[in-house]
Design an enzyme around this catalytic site. Structure first.
Site, PDB file in Angstrom:
ATOM      1  N   CYS A   1       0.870  -1.325  -0.081  1.00 35.26           N
ATOM      2  CA  CYS A   1       0.122  -0.187  -0.009  1.00 35.26           C
ATOM      3  C   CYS A   1       0.801   1.321  -0.061  1.00 35.26           C
ATOM      4  O   CYS A   1       0.398   2.297  -0.196  1.00 35.26           O
ATOM      5  CB  CYS A   1      -0.887   0.006   1.366  1.00 35.26           C
ATOM      6  SG  CYS A   1       0.040   0.158   2.681  1.00 35.26           S
TER       7      CYS A   1
ATOM      8  N   CYS B   1      -2.563  -2.705   8.777  1.00 29.14           N
ATOM      9  CA  CYS B   1      -2.238  -1.290   9.070  1.00 29.14           C
ATOM     10  C   CYS B   1      -1.694  -1.507  10.640  1.00 29.14           C
ATOM     11  O   CYS B   1      -0.835  -0.637  10.797  1.00 29.14           O
ATOM     12  CB  CYS B   1      -3.284  -0.361   8.895  1.00 29.14           C
ATOM     13  SG  CYS B   1      -4.176  -0.529   7.259  1.00 29.14           S
TER      14      CYS B   1
HETATM   15 FE1  FES Z   1      -1.649   0.103   4.399  1.00 34.07          FE
HETATM   16 FE2  FES Z   1      -3.295   1.016   6.041  1.00 34.07          FE
HETATM   17  S1  FES Z   1      -3.693   0.654   3.811  1.00 34.07           S
HETATM   18  S2  FES Z   1      -1.346   0.756   6.203  1.00 34.07           S
END
Ligand code: FES
Length: 141
Positions: free
Chosen positions: A35, A105
């Site tokens: 991400c 996360c």
């Molecule tokens: Fe990757 Fe939240 S989407 S840390």
């Protein structure tokens, strides 16, 4: 049901311990390649190994910010050894849950704290079991 708990919303909109500690005793930075989010944790540790201050900088999603904020609250005032035991699960529980796709996360928060503690150990020549800092399968979702 709302996607995010009140706790997540609270720590996202009003994050605790944001910032940087100059001359920190330990700094940990981790990222998630998928991400692209990055989290940095700064620790201030006293002579008794107590975390007297902790700050974070997170370039990431709402859950990453809420997770870092909650994680810093959970370890502030605690011994370094206890901070090492903080799991992403504990962070998720304290946040009253995260959506399944957002659990990674919270893993970032656990890893950033571990990295900061490792840095503190390394700087102070404190011995540790390398196993403690072995990567979890944290980048899986
Ligand atoms: Fe990757 Fe939240 S989407 S840390």
């Amino acid at each position: 049901m709302a996607l995010y708990s009140d706790k997540v919303m609270d720590h996202f909109t009003n994050p605790r311990n944001v910032g940087k500690i100059e001359n920190a005793d330990g700094v940990g930075e981790v990222g998630n390649a998928k991400c692209g989010d990055i989290m940095k944790i700064y620790l201030q540790v006293d002579d008794n190994g107590i975390i007297t201050d902790v700050k974070f900088n997170t370039f990431g999603c709402a859950s990453a910010i809420a997770s870092s904020s909650m994680a810093t609250c959970l370890i502030k005032g605690k011994p370094v050894s206890e901070a090492l035991e903080l799991t992403n699960k504990a962070v998720v529980e304290a946040l009253e849950g995260l959506p399944a796709v957002k659990v990674h996360c919270s893993v970032l928060a656990e890893e950033a704290i571990k990295a900061a503690v490792k840095d503190y150990y390394d700087r102070n020549g404190i011995e540790y079991d390398p196993e403690t800092f072995k990567e979890k399968h944290s980048h899986e979702e």
